[in-house]
Design a protein around this motif. Structure first.
Motif, PDB file in Angstrom:
ATOM      1  N   GLY A   1       0.799  -1.226   0.000  1.00 45.62           N
ATOM      2  CA  GLY A   1       0.000   0.000   0.000  1.00 45.62           C
ATOM      3  C   GLY A   1       0.827   1.269   0.000  1.00 45.62           C
ATOM      4  O   GLY A   1       0.289   2.368  -0.006  1.00 45.62           O
ATOM      5  N   GLY A   2       2.154   1.136  -0.021  1.00 44.84           N
ATOM      6  CA  GLY A   2       3.019   2.324   0.009  1.00 44.84           C
ATOM      7  C   GLY A   2       3.134   2.985  -1.352  1.00 44.84           C
ATOM      8  O   GLY A   2       3.100   2.314  -2.373  1.00 44.84           O
ATOM      9  N   ARG A   3       3.230   4.307  -1.336  1.00 46.45           N
ATOM     10  CA  ARG A   3       3.455   5.051  -2.595  1.00 46.45           C
ATOM     11  C   ARG A   3       4.634   5.977  -2.369  1.00 46.45           C
ATOM     12  O   ARG A   3       4.608   6.815  -1.466  1.00 46.45           O
ATOM     13  N   HIS A   4       5.667   5.790  -3.169  1.00 48.94           N
ATOM     14  CA  HIS A   4       6.866   6.615  -3.005  1.00 48.94           C
ATOM     15  C   HIS A   4       7.316   7.135  -4.350  1.00 48.94           C
ATOM     16  O   HIS A   4       7.180   6.451  -5.361  1.00 48.94           O
ATOM     17  N   SER A   5       7.873   8.342  -4.314  1.00 46.02           N
ATOM     18  CA  SER A   5       8.427   8.883  -5.560  1.00 46.02           C
ATOM     19  C   SER A   5       9.740   8.166  -5.846  1.00 46.02           C
ATOM     20  O   SER A   5      10.304   7.497  -4.968  1.00 46.02           O
ATOM     21  N   ARG A   6      10.203   8.332  -7.061  1.00 43.88           N
ATOM     22  CA  ARG A   6      11.477   7.720  -7.452  1.00 43.88           C
ATOM     23  C   ARG A   6      12.599   8.199  -6.526  1.00 43.88           C
ATOM     24  O   ARG A   6      13.443   7.418  -6.097  1.00 43.88           O
ATOM     25  N   ALA A   7      12.593   9.494  -6.213  1.00 42.79           N
ATOM     26  CA  ALA A   7      13.653  10.077  -5.374  1.00 42.79           C
ATOM     27  C   ALA A   7      13.598   9.469  -3.969  1.00 42.79           C
ATOM     28  O   ALA A   7      14.630   9.143  -3.372  1.00 42.79           O
ATOM     29  N   GLU A   8      12.388   9.293  -3.464  1.00 41.87           N
ATOM     30  CA  GLU A   8      12.238   8.704  -2.111  1.00 41.87           C
ATOM     31  C   GLU A   8      12.749   7.262  -2.108  1.00 41.87           C
ATOM     32  O   GLU A   8      13.419   6.836  -1.157  1.00 41.87           O
ATOM     33  N   LEU A   9      12.461   6.544  -3.181  1.00 45.78           N
ATOM     34  CA  LEU A   9      12.904   5.148  -3.257  1.00 45.78           C
ATOM     35  C   LEU A   9      14.431   5.083  -3.292  1.00 45.78           C
ATOM     36  O   LEU A   9      15.051   4.249  -2.620  1.00 45.78           O
ATOM     37  N   HIS A  10      15.016   5.979  -4.063  1.00 47.30           N
ATOM     38  CA  HIS A  10      16.480   6.021  -4.115  1.00 47.30           C
ATOM     39  C   HIS A  10      17.057   6.362  -2.748  1.00 47.30           C
ATOM     40  O   HIS A  10      18.064   5.780  -2.326  1.00 47.30           O
ATOM     41  N   ALA A  11      16.420   7.306  -2.073  1.00 47.23           N
ATOM     42  CA  ALA A  11      16.910   7.711  -0.746  1.00 47.23           C
ATOM     43  C   ALA A  11      16.834   6.540   0.235  1.00 47.23           C
ATOM     44  O   ALA A  11      17.763   6.326   1.040  1.00 47.23           O
ATOM     45  N   LEU A  12      15.759   5.770   0.148  1.00 48.77           N
ATOM     46  CA  LEU A  12      15.614   4.610   1.043  1.00 48.77           C
ATOM     47  C   LEU A  12      16.702   3.576   0.754  1.00 48.77           C
ATOM     48  O   LEU A  12      17.296   3.005   1.682  1.00 48.77           O
ATOM     49  N   LEU A  13      16.960   3.348  -0.519  1.00 50.12           N
ATOM     50  CA  LEU A  13      17.993   2.364  -0.876  1.00 50.12           C
ATOM     51  C   LEU A  13      19.370   2.862  -0.452  1.00 50.12           C
ATOM     52  O   LEU A  13      20.219   2.085   0.004  1.00 50.12           O
ATOM     53  N   GLU A  14      19.559   4.150  -0.587  1.00 55.69           N
ATOM     54  CA  GLU A  14      20.834   4.748  -0.179  1.00 55.69           C
ATOM     55  C   GLU A  14      21.028   4.559   1.327  1.00 55.69           C
ATOM     56  O   GLU A  14      22.095   4.212   1.801  1.00 55.69           O
ATOM     57  N   ARG A  15      19.928   4.780   2.050  1.00 54.33           N
ATOM     58  CA  ARG A  15      19.973   4.610   3.510  1.00 54.33           C
ATOM     59  C   ARG A  15      20.308   3.166   3.873  1.00 54.33           C
ATOM     60  O   ARG A  15      20.963   2.893   4.870  1.00 54.33           O
ATOM     61  N   ALA A  16      19.814   2.263   3.036  1.00 53.89           N
ATOM     62  CA  ALA A  16      20.085   0.839   3.288  1.00 53.89           C
ATOM     63  C   ALA A  16      21.465   0.439   2.765  1.00 53.89           C
ATOM     64  O   ALA A  16      21.857  -0.715   2.892  1.00 53.89           O
ATOM     65  N   GLY A  17      22.166   1.401   2.162  1.00 49.29           N
ATOM     66  CA  GLY A  17      23.539   1.122   1.741  1.00 49.29           C
ATOM     67  C   GLY A  17      23.685   0.781   0.277  1.00 49.29           C
ATOM     68  O   GLY A  17      24.734   0.284  -0.143  1.00 49.29           O
ATOM     69  N   LEU A  18      22.659   1.046  -0.520  1.00 47.76           N
ATOM     70  CA  LEU A  18      22.730   0.741  -1.949  1.00 47.76           C
ATOM     71  C   LEU A  18      22.799   2.057  -2.724  1.00 47.76           C
ATOM     72  O   LEU A  18      21.869   2.865  -2.697  1.00 47.76           O
ATOM     73  N   LYS A  19      23.913   2.229  -3.412  1.00 49.68           N
ATOM     74  CA  LYS A  19      24.122   3.484  -4.155  1.00 49.68           C
ATOM     75  C   LYS A  19      23.161   3.557  -5.357  1.00 49.68           C
ATOM     76  O   LYS A  19      22.670   2.546  -5.851  1.00 49.68           O
ATOM     77  N   SER A  20      22.973   4.796  -5.858  1.00 47.93           N
ATOM     78  CA  SER A  20      22.001   5.033  -6.935  1.00 47.93           C
ATOM     79  C   SER A  20      22.286   4.226  -8.193  1.00 47.93           C
ATOM     80  O   SER A  20      21.366   3.684  -8.814  1.00 47.93           O
ATOM     81  N   ASP A  21      23.566   4.156  -8.576  1.00 50.70           N
ATOM     82  CA  ASP A  21      23.876   3.441  -9.822  1.00 50.70           C
ATOM     83  C   ASP A  21      23.567   1.950  -9.667  1.00 50.70           C
ATOM     84  O   ASP A  21      23.041   1.303 -10.571  1.00 50.70           O
ATOM     85  N   ALA A  22      23.853   1.424  -8.482  1.00 52.04           N
ATOM     86  CA  ALA A  22      23.536   0.002  -8.226  1.00 52.04           C
ATOM     87  C   ALA A  22      22.022  -0.199  -8.174  1.00 52.04           C
ATOM     88  O   ALA A  22      21.511  -1.217  -8.649  1.00 52.04           O
ATOM     89  N   ALA A  23      21.333   0.780  -7.627  1.00 56.19           N
ATOM     90  CA  ALA A  23      19.874   0.664  -7.490  1.00 56.19           C
ATOM     91  C   ALA A  23      19.182   0.601  -8.841  1.00 56.19           C
ATOM     92  O   ALA A  23      18.084   0.061  -8.952  1.00 56.19           O
ATOM     93  N   GLU A  24      19.822   1.155  -9.848  1.00 58.74           N
ATOM     94  CA  GLU A  24      19.204   1.169 -11.180  1.00 58.74           C
ATOM     95  C   GLU A  24      19.552  -0.081 -11.987  1.00 58.74           C
ATOM     96  O   GLU A  24      19.036  -0.273 -13.074  1.00 58.74           O
ATOM     97  N   ARG A  25      20.469  -0.888 -11.437  1.00 59.33           N
ATOM     98  CA  ARG A  25      20.846  -2.113 -12.163  1.00 59.33           C
ATOM     99  C   ARG A  25      19.805  -3.204 -11.957  1.00 59.33           C
ATOM    100  O   ARG A  25      19.101  -3.242 -10.947  1.00 59.33           O
ATOM    101  N   MET A  26      19.732  -4.118 -12.926  1.00 65.69           N
ATOM    102  CA  MET A  26      18.801  -5.247 -12.790  1.00 65.69           C
ATOM    103  C   MET A  26      19.231  -6.123 -11.616  1.00 65.69           C
ATOM    104  O   MET A  26      20.435  -6.381 -11.431  1.00 65.69           O
ATOM    105  N   VAL A  27      18.274  -6.585 -10.865  1.00 70.23           N
ATOM    106  CA  VAL A  27      18.570  -7.351  -9.654  1.00 70.23           C
ATOM    107  C   VAL A  27      19.248  -8.686  -9.976  1.00 70.23           C
ATOM    108  O   VAL A  27      19.959  -9.246  -9.128  1.00 70.23           O
ATOM    109  N   GLY A  28      19.053  -9.147 -11.221  1.00 68.00           N
ATOM    110  CA  GLY A  28      19.719 -10.377 -11.647  1.00 68.00           C
ATOM    111  C   GLY A  28      21.225 -10.315 -11.474  1.00 68.00           C
ATOM    112  O   GLY A  28      21.874 -11.359 -11.366  1.00 68.00           O
TER     113      GLY A  28
END
Lengths: 233, 459
Positions: free
Chosen positions: A103-130
């Motif tokens: 049920g969560g709705r987040h903007s792209r920037a918020e999602l990136h910020a959350l991943l960054e907080r979890a230790g995942l940089k932006s370039d890695a966050a945009e890569r395919m999880v495979g």
């Protein structure tokens, strides 16, 4: 926050949980130790509502999981041993997808910020999880917990297979979440991480908490020795 | 972005999806092209026949305005009974390629069995027939659809993604519902779009039958979505889900229609072609041999029609012979019609054993190429034959010429379409039946995914 009251579960003639009583308060990291088949994963599954108890009840923030599993799950974040994500989605897309399921709705920037907080940089966050390592997947799992503002976190063997650096990083994030008053229940075999991170440790044997130790108890003594003694090894 | 959009995005990340959609579009296009070709051919044939017939009728009328005419000249190559090409023929060839859409009524000619009746077969046989839009929608649409929706959660269960997804606090019903909707939408939208596009191209426009046809296709698509849900609720792996979905397709689209065909053929067999031809020859030979006796008997029975001196000419003998052949063949033709009607009745009764049969019957009905429109045509042709006979027979026997006063009485055929309410009733009930079958598939899913039981999906 997380509470098991006289929780029972049987699989045919095998008792997996035998009137388990357990309580994890906000800000606590509870490490559930025990040999294979002791009932650790069953406990997690009962809190998630993936199993129906044969007796007793599992409560999340006062909500009976059996009575309203969907509402209970909304308060929980769950990180399994293998965080199974969609390999054809990027990290940020996976986060958006799984967050949207809750049920969560987040903007792209918020999602990136959350991943960054979890230790995942932006370039890695945009890569395919495979292309992700296990540690990176775990970080997406942590970001998911952050995204939903979960009051409780269930972890099933979260550090298994992580290299020491990733494991250390993961622990840092856990302690950060605990600092934000999240109740964390961690089923693990990793005694080192349990000793480092847990505020309380419970040793599960044959579906019951055989022993429970507070941080000051197992900090001052050898946790491995305590554990092996309890197992009678 | 909504969950629906995210599911769509997830699906389109798989390159094979685009290939599948492209292949389906090609199949639909080919089906529409075939349908258009058939409709065009039918229209041209009908136009040519109408022009020829109206020109001849005009010649007859013009001639009658000037002088009396031998009735044989007025009959010419026969009075035309034409089934007008249906407006929505592009949707389904139906029985159009098996049944004659016109007949020329000539009283002195022996009916040629190869022109129609013995070529008839029950409608389910047509499931294996022409590659038209109905074929694509009934046979291929479920296959393409299942290729996208067969794995709604079974694969995720294997990979563990389903656990993570359901742990997010979404109900299993909602998750699978949104997923099947998202994954089924592109293929279903193409199928529905094809029906509307075909209607516009074929000149039918967006009429009520077209909308009912889209409803039938939608219901058919929903049935297959329900099958996919069912297989995902009760299988543990994607491979097993695919096997179940594939087996369902084979059973519902191939096995049941074929079995029904066998049952229908066995329970109500058509008179054999060889038997029919042999009987016709026998009746013709017998009637020819007895032509003198037949004409004498006829004039004894109908002295008012006897020519002066009771001397029958060639044509009068031919009429008597044809009448006798008709009498001899009538039971066989009646048997044929009865068997066909019985076959159709069985198909109607059992059509919901497979949604493929119900959907095909409905689409053919809406296209105007189904059993019922042809049946109405045959009934009207039979009545028309009687009218032609009533009009010409006395004139042939009494050797009366046609005169100007006969012009308004000259027999002509105009097909009366079946009441649209009857077609709508049949097709809407087919649609409702298919939806009921879909609900039947969803009932066990509802139990499986009920509140508190959704954990069974992941465990």
């Amino acid at each position: 926050m997380l509470e098991a009251k006289q929780l029972q579960k049987r699989f045919q003639d095998k008792t997996a949980l035998d009137k388990l009583n357990l309580k994890v308060e906000p800000g606590e990291i509870y490490a559930l130790l025990g040999p294979n088949g002791a009932g650790k994963t069953t406990t997690i599954n009962l809190f998630l509502g993936f199993l129906t108890p044969d007796g007793g009840e599992a409560l999340v923030d006062g909500i009976s999981v059996a009575a309203d599993p969907v509402a209970a799950r909304r308060k929980i974040a769950y990180i399994p041993e293998q965080v199974a994500l969609y390999p054809r989605f990027s990290g940020v897309e996976n986060l958006e997808y799984f967050s949207r399921l809750g049920g969560g709705r987040h903007s792209r920037a918020e999602l990136h910020a959350l991943l960054e907080r979890a230790g995942l940089k932006s370039d890695a966050a945009e890569r395919m999880v495979g292309t992700y390592s296990k540690g990176m997947r775990q970080k997406v799992g942590i970001a998911l917990a952050l995204a939903t503002g979960a009051k409780a976190l269930l972890l099933d063997e979260p550090t298994s297979g992580l290299d020491p650096a990733a494991s250390h990083e993961f622990s840092r994030l856990l302690r950060q979440l605990a600092g934000e008053k999240v109740a964390i229940l961690m089923a693990t075999h990793d005694l080192f991480r349990a000793r480092e991170d847990a505020t309380r440790v419970g040793i599960l044997l044959k579906g019951r908490i055989a022993s429970e130790y507070h941080r000051d108890e197992f900090q001052s003594r050898d946790l491995e020795k305590l554990y092996l003694e309890r197992l009678g090894a | 972005m909504s969950l629906f959009q995210l599911e769509l995005r997830l699906m389109f990340r798989e390159r094979a999806v685009l290939a599948l959609l492209a292949l389906f579009v090609l199949s639909l296009g080919y089906g529409i092209a075939n349908g258009l070709e058939l409709a065009e051919r039918q229209r041209k044939e009908a136009d040519a026949l109408i022009i020829e017939s109206s020109q001849f009728n005009k010649q007859v009328r013009d001639a009658l305005e000037r002088q009396a005419l031998d009735p044989r000249q007025a009959m010419g190559s026969g009075h035309l009974a034409l089934l007008p090409p249906p407006g929505f023929a592009v949707l389904s060839g139906g029985q159009a390629d098996l049944l004659p859409s016109h007949e020329r009524i000539i009283l002195w000619r022996t009916e040629d069995p190869s022109e129609g009746k013995i070529g008839l077969a029950n409608p389910t046989q047509l499931l294996t027939g022409r590659f038209d839009l109905a074929f694509v929608l009934i046979w291929l649409f479920p296959l393409f659809l299942l290729a996208l929706i067969y794995d709604l959660c079974a694969g995720d269960r294997e990979s563990g993604t389903l656990r993570l997804a359901l742990s997010r606090g979404i109900g299993a019903w909602k998750l699978l519902g949104v997923r099947v909707l998202a994954r089924g939408t592109p293929m279903t939208a193409l199928a529905l779009g094809a029906v509307l596009f075909a209607a516009l191209l074929g000149g039918e426009g967006l009429s009520l039958p077209v909308w009912i046809a889209t409803g039938v296709v939608l219901a058919y698509g929903l049935f297959w979505c329900a099958v996919a849900l069912l297989s995902n609720c009760f299988t543990r792996t994607a491979a097993a889900a695919a096997t179940v979905a594939g087996a369902a397709w084979v059973i519902f689209v191939m096995v049941i229609p074929t079995l029904l065909n066998v049952v229908v053929e066995s329970a109500h067999p058509m008179p054999s072609r060889a038997e029919l031809v042999a009987k016709l020859r026998e009746a013709s030979g017998d009637a020819e041999r007895r032509s003198n006796e037949l004409i004498n008997t006829f004039y004894k029975d109908h002295p008012e029609l006897a020519p002066p001196g009771m001397q029958a000419d060639m044509l009068q003998r031919r009429l008597a012979v044809q009448e006798e052949i008709g009498r001899a063949m009538d039971p066989i033709y009646k048997e044929f019609d009865t068997e066909l009607a019985d076959q159709q009745q069985v198909v109607e009764r059992w059509r919901f054993a497979s949604p493929a049969i119900a959907a095909y019957e409905a689409l053919s009905d809406l296209a105007g190429t189904g059993y019922w429109r042809h049946r109405a045509f045959r009934d009207q042709v039979a009545a028309f034959k009687d009218a032609v006979f009533e009009f010409y027979s006395p004139k042939f026997h009494k050797r009366q010429p046609l005169v100007k006063a006969d012009i308004p009485m000259l027999p002509s055929f105009a097909f009366r379409e079946e009441e649209s309410a009857a077609v709508q009733g049949r097709t809407l009930s087919a649609m409702a039946g298919i939806l009921a079958l879909a609900l039947l598939c969803l009932a066990p899913c509802a139990l499986r995914l009920s509140r508190g039981a959704s954990g069974k999906l992941v465990s």
